[in-house]
Write a protein that holds these residues in place. Sequence first.
Motif, short mmCIF file in Angstrom:
data_model
loop_
_atom_site.label_atom_id
_atom_site.label_comp_id
_atom_site.label_asym_id
_atom_site.label_seq_id
_atom_site.Cartn_x
_atom_site.Cartn_y
_atom_site.Cartn_z
N MET A 112 -3.70 -5.43 3.78
CA MET A 112 -4.55 -3.75 3.82
C MET A 112 -4.13 -3.13 3.04
SD MET A 112 -4.79 -4.72 8.02
CE MET A 112 -5.73 -2.70 8.61
N LYS A 113 -5.04 -2.49 1.91
CA LYS A 113 -4.76 -1.78 0.89
C LYS A 113 -4.89 -0.82 1.26
CE LYS A 113 -2.98 -4.18 -2.79
NZ LYS A 113 -3.16 -4.21 -4.58
N TYR A 114 -4.75 0.40 1.88
CA TYR A 114 -4.89 1.97 1.77
C TYR A 114 -5.04 2.49 0.28
CZ TYR A 114 -5.33 0.87 6.88
OH TYR A 114 -5.95 -0.18 8.35
N GLU A 115 -5.08 4.04 0.56
CA GLU A 115 -4.81 4.23 -0.85
C GLU A 115 -3.36 4.97 -1.13
OE1 GLU A 115 -5.89 8.92 -2.18
OE2 GLU A 115 -7.51 8.24 -1.32
N LYS A 116 -2.54 5.44 0.20
CA LYS A 116 -1.17 5.40 -0.36
C LYS A 116 -0.39 4.61 0.09
CE LYS A 116 -1.80 10.35 -1.07
NZ LYS A 116 -1.92 11.58 -0.92
N PHE A 117 -0.65 3.62 0.15
CA PHE A 117 0.67 2.31 1.23
C PHE A 117 -0.68 0.86 1.36
CE2 PHE A 117 -1.42 4.29 5.33
CZ PHE A 117 -1.07 2.99 5.27
N SER A 118 0.51 -0.09 1.86
CA SER A 118 -0.38 -1.14 2.03
C SER A 118 0.34 -1.39 3.13
CB SER A 118 0.24 -2.40 1.36
OG SER A 118 -0.81 -1.73 -0.28
N ARG A 119 -0.45 -2.55 4.45
CA ARG A 119 0.42 -2.58 5.49
C ARG A 119 -0.12 -3.95 5.35
NH1 ARG A 119 -1.89 -2.60 11.71
NH2 ARG A 119 -1.76 -4.44 12.39
N ILE A 120 0.92 -4.81 5.53
CA ILE A 120 0.90 -6.73 4.82
C ILE A 120 1.54 -7.30 6.62
CG2 ILE A 120 2.07 -8.73 3.53
CD1 ILE A 120 3.35 -6.22 1.40
N ASN A 121 0.90 -8.19 7.08
CA ASN A 121 0.46 -8.88 7.48
C ASN A 121 0.68 -9.87 7.52
OD1 ASN A 121 -0.10 -6.76 10.36
ND2 ASN A 121 -2.16 -6.73 7.86
N PHE A 122 1.90 -11.13 8.07
CA PHE A 122 2.37 -12.01 7.77
C PHE A 122 2.11 -13.30 9.22
CE2 PHE A 122 4.84 -10.53 4.57
CZ PHE A 122 4.46 -11.16 3.82
N VAL A 123 0.83 -13.66 8.90
CA VAL A 123 0.00 -14.13 10.31
C VAL A 123 0.49 -15.93 10.23
CG1 VAL A 123 -2.01 -14.84 11.12
CG2 VAL A 123 -1.73 -12.71 9.76
N THR A 124 0.95 -16.65 10.71
CA THR A 124 1.31 -17.84 11.32
C THR A 124 0.59 -18.21 12.69
OG1 THR A 124 3.70 -16.87 11.02
CG2 THR A 124 2.93 -19.26 11.97
#
Length: 142
Positions: A112-124
């Motif tokens: 999930m790329k926001y303007e100033k950061f990213s949230r990265i989810n590794f979904v198993t």
Amino acid sequence: MKTLKTTLLALLLTVTYSISKANLPNRSERLTMRYAISAYVDAFTHGKCAGLADVIDDSAKFSHTRGEKIISFSKNEILESLKNQQDVEQNCTTTARIVESTAKLVVYKVQMKYEKFSRINFVTMTDTGNGWKITNVSTVFS
């Protein structure tokens, strides 16, 4: 006249029921890997939580890494927190791609790329024999 009203009411109820059922995926569609990842992305990106509880295994673990701290959540805690975000559209661009896949297990990277950061989810997800279920989600912020 009474028979006509009763018939029209029955017809209206049948049509209404049919339309409402048409919006729900059938059972075999809800058991797929694609449905599970779509339900996850819809919940976290678009606030659409319908079906998410069905694709998360009861023993699923969620963890967020924030700096050197790891915060863990259960299925119920995640679902409860998402209630507060119902219909909230995140201001981000979300992509999901398979990182690793076997016949019974798959790992998705949901970014999930926001303007100033990213949230990265590794979904198993695991094929439980009763459909694909999310069993673990590890989240990092960058």
